[in-house]
Write an enzyme that holds these catalytic residues in place. Sequence first.
Site, PDB file in Angstrom:
ATOM      1  N   SER A  71      -2.631   0.078   9.534  1.00 19.02           N
ATOM      2  CA  SER A  71      -2.007  -1.026   8.795  1.00 19.02           C
ATOM      3  C   SER A  71      -2.219  -2.354   9.509  1.00 19.02           C
ATOM      4  CB  SER A  71      -0.514  -0.752   8.616  1.00 19.02           C
ATOM      5  OG  SER A  71       0.134  -0.605   9.879  1.00 19.02           O
ATOM      6  N   ASN A  94       7.319   0.823   9.799  1.00 14.93           N
ATOM      7  CA  ASN A  94       6.842   0.877  11.170  1.00 14.93           C
ATOM      8  C   ASN A  94       7.838   0.220  12.107  1.00 14.93           C
ATOM      9  OD1 ASN A  94       4.377   2.190  10.692  1.00 14.93           O
ATOM     10  ND2 ASN A  94       3.362   0.267  10.178  1.00 14.93           N
ATOM     11  N   SER A 121       0.823  -1.210   0.000  1.00 14.72           N
ATOM     12  CA  SER A 121       0.000   0.000   0.000  1.00 14.72           C
ATOM     13  C   SER A 121       0.856   1.260   0.000  1.00 14.72           C
ATOM     14  CB  SER A 121      -0.925  -0.018   1.221  1.00 14.72           C
ATOM     15  OG  SER A 121      -1.801  -1.114   1.192  1.00 14.72           O
ATOM     16  N   LEU A 122       1.673   1.441   1.051  1.00 14.39           N
ATOM     17  CA  LEU A 122       2.457   2.663   1.161  1.00 14.39           C
ATOM     18  C   LEU A 122       3.522   2.741   0.078  1.00 14.39           C
ATOM     19  CD1 LEU A 122       3.164   5.263   2.648  1.00 14.39           C
ATOM     20  CD2 LEU A 122       4.658   3.914   4.147  1.00 14.39           C
ATOM     21  N   LYS A 135       6.885   8.254  16.633  1.00 14.45           N
ATOM     22  CA  LYS A 135       6.027   7.447  15.768  1.00 14.45           C
ATOM     23  C   LYS A 135       5.690   6.117  16.429  1.00 14.45           C
ATOM     24  CE  LYS A 135       5.539   5.303  11.248  1.00 14.45           C
ATOM     25  NZ  LYS A 135       6.164   4.941   9.957  1.00 14.45           N
ATOM     26  N   ASN A 138      -2.428   1.101  16.511  1.00 17.37           N
ATOM     27  CA  ASN A 138      -2.510  -0.063  15.628  1.00 17.37           C
ATOM     28  C   ASN A 138      -3.171  -1.282  16.250  1.00 17.37           C
ATOM     29  OD1 ASN A 138      -1.121   1.659  13.917  1.00 17.37           O
ATOM     30  ND2 ASN A 138       0.243   0.068  13.177  1.00 17.37           N
ATOM     31  N   LYS A 185       7.125  -4.840   5.376  1.00 14.53           N
ATOM     32  CA  LYS A 185       6.781  -5.061   6.771  1.00 14.53           C
ATOM     33  C   LYS A 185       8.055  -5.291   7.581  1.00 14.53           C
ATOM     34  CE  LYS A 185       2.243  -5.049   6.352  1.00 14.53           C
ATOM     35  NZ  LYS A 185       1.366  -4.048   7.008  1.00 14.53           N
TER      36      LYS A 185
END
Length: 293
Positions: A247, A96, A10-11, A177, A185, A72
């Site tokens: 996500s 992430n 996606s990103l 973050k 999440n 990921k």
Amino acid sequence: MDIVVMGAGSLGSLLGGLLAREHDVTLVGREPHVSRVADEGLSVVGTEQFRVFPDARTDPPAGADLALVTVKAYDTADAAAALADCALDACCSLQNGLGNEETLAAALDCPVLAGTCSYGARLREPGTVAFTGRGEVVLGEREGGGSPVADEAGAAFRDAGVETTVATDMPTRLWEKLAVNAGINAVTALARVENGALADPPADDLAADAARETATVAREHGIDLSDARAVSLTEDVIERTAANRSSMHQDVAAGRRTEIDAINGYVVDAAASPVPVNETLTRLIRTWESGAL
């Protein structure tokens, strides 16, 4: 600039699409997405709508000026191994969790930058990515300070119309973050709700508690992150991305492995004092994974 995006989910697809308006971009991802992009181009829909024609493949090219890693967190080691044979001038993680940059730096013979990204994206179908919300890319030296490499990467993003800040305090930014992700999440994934649901009781307190615990652990590691700032940042993201699915929520809904080990699990492992909220969220997600995967 010649840019390879390692992780065209996606990103990665959204950022690659935005960058392809100005730069030569290669998307590295999985089938059938990359074949559709290679044959028909990448369609971006939603906040902006356009079609671009980046290269797309399942393995990295021989070289690039910049590699953006958007896989990921649990795939970072594999991505690093694949990029080790690619001649790179620089690499930047936009993933992430914490620890990804160290994994990349151990395998690559080029500067590795740290980064965060708050753009919203969802891979709708092969060849199409939904642009679900504007945000910001923040990047810089992973240990802090400034560098020409970070400045050049930041300029490349800005040239493509991506809102970008080159920061000299990336260690703090990464922990900020992490606090936001720890608060949002797992809670949204377990409750199967959009981010905006965390603005109201009882989920608001749960998200805030996870963010506060993360700030405590950050301070244990020498990062100046107050509880109030961690909660404020989390609340701000909840408000700005109210209609988005996190996500981790997307991963759980799709029956995929999550990044819990790099987010709430990282907080648990790094903590010198008890972090019961993060520990409970981690155990619950791991329990779901053990039964669903």
